[in-house]
Design an enzyme around this catalytic site. Structure first.
Site, PDB file in Angstrom:
ATOM      1  N   GLY A 170       0.783  -1.227   0.000  1.00  0.00           N
ATOM      2  CA  GLY A 170       0.000   0.000   0.000  1.00  0.00           C
ATOM      3  C   GLY A 170       0.818   1.280   0.000  1.00  0.00           C
ATOM      4  CD  GLU A 206       9.056  -5.124  -7.015  1.00  0.00           C
ATOM      5  OE1 GLU A 206       8.488  -6.073  -6.499  1.00  0.00           O
ATOM      6  OE2 GLU A 206       8.450  -4.120  -7.434  1.00  0.00           O
ATOM      7  CG  HIS A 214      -3.183  -1.185  -9.052  1.00  0.00           C
ATOM      8  ND1 HIS A 214      -2.786  -0.870  -7.772  1.00  0.00           N
ATOM      9  CD2 HIS A 214      -3.920  -2.304  -8.922  1.00  0.00           C
ATOM     10  CE1 HIS A 214      -3.259  -1.773  -6.935  1.00  0.00           C
ATOM     11  NE2 HIS A 214      -3.964  -2.645  -7.601  1.00  0.00           N
ATOM     12  CD  GLU A 281      -2.502  -4.774  -4.889  1.00  0.00           C
ATOM     13  OE1 GLU A 281      -3.364  -4.291  -4.146  1.00  0.00           O
ATOM     14  OE2 GLU A 281      -1.315  -4.394  -4.875  1.00  0.00           O
ATOM     15  NE  ARG A 298      -8.058  -5.506   1.507  1.00  0.00           N
ATOM     16  CZ  ARG A 298      -6.855  -5.166   1.048  1.00  0.00           C
ATOM     17  NH1 ARG A 298      -5.771  -5.759   1.500  1.00  0.00           N
ATOM     18  NH2 ARG A 298      -6.725  -4.222   0.132  1.00  0.00           N
TER      19      ARG A 298
HETATM   20  C1  MV4 Z   1       5.696  -0.149  -8.007  1.00  0.00           C
HETATM   21  C2  MV4 Z   1       5.568   0.842  -8.985  1.00  0.00           C
HETATM   22  C3  MV4 Z   1       6.435   0.808 -10.052  1.00  0.00           C
HETATM   23  N1  MV4 Z   1       7.389  -0.137 -10.132  1.00  0.00           N
HETATM   24  N2  MV4 Z   1       6.652  -1.078  -8.138  1.00  0.00           N
HETATM   25  C4  MV4 Z   1       2.189   1.446  -5.148  1.00  0.00           C
HETATM   26  C5  MV4 Z   1       1.587   0.810  -3.957  1.00  0.00           C
HETATM   27  C6  MV4 Z   1       2.320  -0.444  -3.712  1.00  0.00           C
HETATM   28  N3  MV4 Z   1       1.395  -1.530  -3.730  1.00  0.00           N
HETATM   29  C7  MV4 Z   1       3.326  -0.548  -4.780  1.00  0.00           C
HETATM   30  N4  MV4 Z   1       3.168   0.579  -5.668  1.00  0.00           N
HETATM   31  C8  MV4 Z   1       3.928   0.723  -6.778  1.00  0.00           C
HETATM   32  N5  MV4 Z   1       4.892  -0.212  -6.950  1.00  0.00           N
HETATM   33  C9  MV4 Z   1       7.473  -1.062  -9.171  1.00  0.00           C
HETATM   34  N6  MV4 Z   1       8.417  -1.996  -9.269  1.00  0.00           N
HETATM   35  C10 MV4 Z   1       4.577   1.785  -8.825  1.00  0.00           C
HETATM   36  C11 MV4 Z   1       3.774   1.759  -7.723  1.00  0.00           C
HETATM   37  C12 MV4 Z   1       2.845   2.823  -7.611  1.00  0.00           C
HETATM   38  C13 MV4 Z   1       3.252   4.071  -7.154  1.00  0.00           C
HETATM   39  C14 MV4 Z   1       4.535   4.310  -6.715  1.00  0.00           C
HETATM   40  C15 MV4 Z   1       4.925   5.559  -6.283  1.00  0.00           C
HETATM   41  C16 MV4 Z   1       3.998   6.599  -6.257  1.00  0.00           C
HETATM   42  C17 MV4 Z   1       2.694   6.390  -6.641  1.00  0.00           C
HETATM   43  C18 MV4 Z   1       2.312   5.121  -7.096  1.00  0.00           C
HETATM   44  C19 MV4 Z   1       1.005   4.919  -7.486  1.00  0.00           C
HETATM   45  C20 MV4 Z   1       0.637   3.679  -7.916  1.00  0.00           C
HETATM   46  C21 MV4 Z   1       1.555   2.631  -7.980  1.00  0.00           C
END
Ligand code: MV4
Length: 465
Positions: A170, A206, A214, A281, A298
């Site tokens: 999150g 990563e 998403h 996800e 959940r």
């Molecule tokens: C990422 C990503 C890009 N590359 N991982 C957001 C919530 C969490 N579940 C993981 N998230 C992300 N993971 C990789 N390898 C982009 C997101 C991401 C995000 C990251 C920074 C700022 C805003 C974001 C909004 C949606 C998703």
């Protein structure tokens, strides 16, 4: 109760608000008695009024009530329930709580505690998914122990990278790193943030995807090894890791990609012996490649969009499979019809997102064809300041995405909430946005949308975009 079919006579709902009502609705349709638990601030809540019994479990702050495991278990023992539905948030993904339920011989309506624990550790989840043949992003196979180790990983995968908390999810404890000079500081701040938020400072690395979508696959599994997927939801429209709007199906998926992601999600579930409702996800990159991000063990806030396009009743399914029943449908039975959109209506200022608790003086609930409202508010209800600001979900279903957008506009226009500020005007502007209408958006949508509204005259963010 350990062997053979369990039939629920009575279920305790360890939650509040619209999801507690949603679970009570399902129980009523199934002839199952319900017990609501509530805090001192929630005496006049609808979930308390609609349940057959209710127990006050503590003071207003959730740490003293909805998160208070001994109080919830005591309420379950006193009322002699067969099962506990945790909803989302609060104790829903506490493997410890699920374990206590198991030990008390109260059926936790969700997967086994060991699976919740496995998926709660994002490093372990990545390793497990890789073994199951699920595509993961290149990155560290273990928590990072030193700057040297981080440098070695980055040497392999290149910049940009993202640092994430092993106990996270999150968005908390995340850092994007674009050059070597930032790496040491980012590791330290991410780890410190993770330690204070999750009491675990482990972080991993990563490859960072710049403009992902998403996309999440809804799965449903019984306790006999059957797993089906119910297609995807597109949850790219979010702000500060809070989703604002979700839709199903995703405007970005082809039938072939949907089939592939669904197959991979099923393989993931089978690998861990998953049961009950779950969500895998994924990040979808601009070249149409998808990668595992995390698994939610959940029911989710946005489950109604899936219910609308599949006609599945996911909460009912959760209860049936927790009784030990086999899934009543196979993958071939799952057909996606039309398009659904959900707007999360929050008690917040639509421009600043500042919380806006208070008395609801008037409420008009939209209706008509293809409109669903999941809420626990009513005229005269006082929105307390202690909990999440989401007060309603407005969901529409129509034959096509274009029609669903038009339907959402008219439903939003007739959804009148007076006395507090809500995000209804924000959603109306999103419905009118050409980029949203085109369906060509990423997780960067809200940032760009807010910038367009404010005007990007010379701001640093404007220059970057
Ligand atoms: C990422 C990503 C890009 N590359 N991982 C957001 C919530 C969490 N579940 C993981 N998230 C992300 N993971 C990789 N390898 C982009 C997101 C991401 C995000 C990251 C920074 C700022 C805003 C974001 C909004 C949606 C998703």
């Amino acid at each position: 109760m350990l062997f053979g079919p369990r039939k629920f006579r009575k279920i305790l709902i360890a939650n509040r608000g619209e999801i507690a009502c949603r679970i009570i609705w399902a129980c009523k349709e199934m002839g199952i008695k319900t017990v609501a638990v509530h805090s001192e601030a929630d005496r006049d809540s609808l979930h308390v009024r609609f349940a057959d019994e209710s127990v006050c479990i503590g003071a207003a702050p959730s740490a003293q009530s909805y998160l208070n495991i001994p109080a919830v278990i005591s309420a379950a023992e006193i009322t002699n329930v067969d099962g506990i539905h945790p909803g989302y948030g609060f104790l829903a993904e506490s493997s410890y709580f699920a374990e206590i339920c198991e030990a008390c011989n109260i059926k936790f309506i969700g997967p086994r505690s060991s699976v919740i624990r496995l998926m709660g550790d994002k490093v372990e989840a990545r390793r497990t998914m890789k073994e199951a043949g699920v595509p993961i992003l290149p990155g560290s196979p273990e928590p990072i122990q030193s700057l040297d180790e981080a440098m070695a990983i980055v040497g392999e995968i290149g910049f940009p990278v993202i640092i994430k908390a092993a106990a996270g999810g999150g968005g908390r404890g995340m850092r994007i790193v674009r050059e070597e000079s930032e790496l040491e500081h980012a590791l330290e701040t991410a780890s410190n943030e993770a330690l204070s938020a999750f009491k675990n400072g482990d972080v991993y690395i990563e490859r960072y995807i710049e403009r992902p979508r998403h996309i999440e696959i809804q799965v449903m599994a019984d306790e006999h090894g059957h797993v089906v997927h119910l297609g995807e939801r597109d949850c790219s429209i979010q702000r500060r890791h809070q989703k604002l709007l979700e839709e199903a199906p995703s405007p970005a998926l082809t039938p072939e990609l949907r089939r592939q992601m669904g197959e991979v999600a099923i393989a993931a579930c089978q690998r861990v012996g998953y049961s009950n409702a779950g969500t895998i996800e994924f990040l979808l990159d601009e070249d149409g490649r998808f990668y595992f991000m995390e698994m939610n063990t959940r029911i989710q806030v946005e489950h109604p969009v899936t219910e609308m396009v599949t006609l599945a009743d996911i909460v009912r399914n959760q209860i049936r499979v927790a009784e030990g029943e086999e899934l009543a449908y196979t993958q071939e039975d799952v057909i996606i019809v039309g398009h659904a959109i959900e707007c999360r209506i929050n008690a917040e200022h639509p421009d600043t997102f500042a919380p806006s608790p208070g008395l609801i003086t008037a409420f008009n609930i939209p209706g008509g064809p293809g409109v669903r409202v999941d809420t626990a508010i009513y005229p005269g209800y006082f929105v307390p300041p202690y909990y999440d600001s989401m007060i309603a979900k407005l969901i529409v279903h129509a034959r096509t995405r274009e029609l669903a957008i038009m339907r959402m506009r008219r439903a939003l226009e007739s959804m009148v909430i007076e006395g507090i500020k809500t995000t209804i005007p924000l959603h109306l502007r999103i419905m009118d946005d050409p980029q949203f209408q085109s369906g060509q958006y990423s997780t960067k949508f809200m940032e760009q949308f807010i910038e367009r509204r404010n005007g990007n005259g010379g701001s640093a963010a404007g220059a970057r975009a």
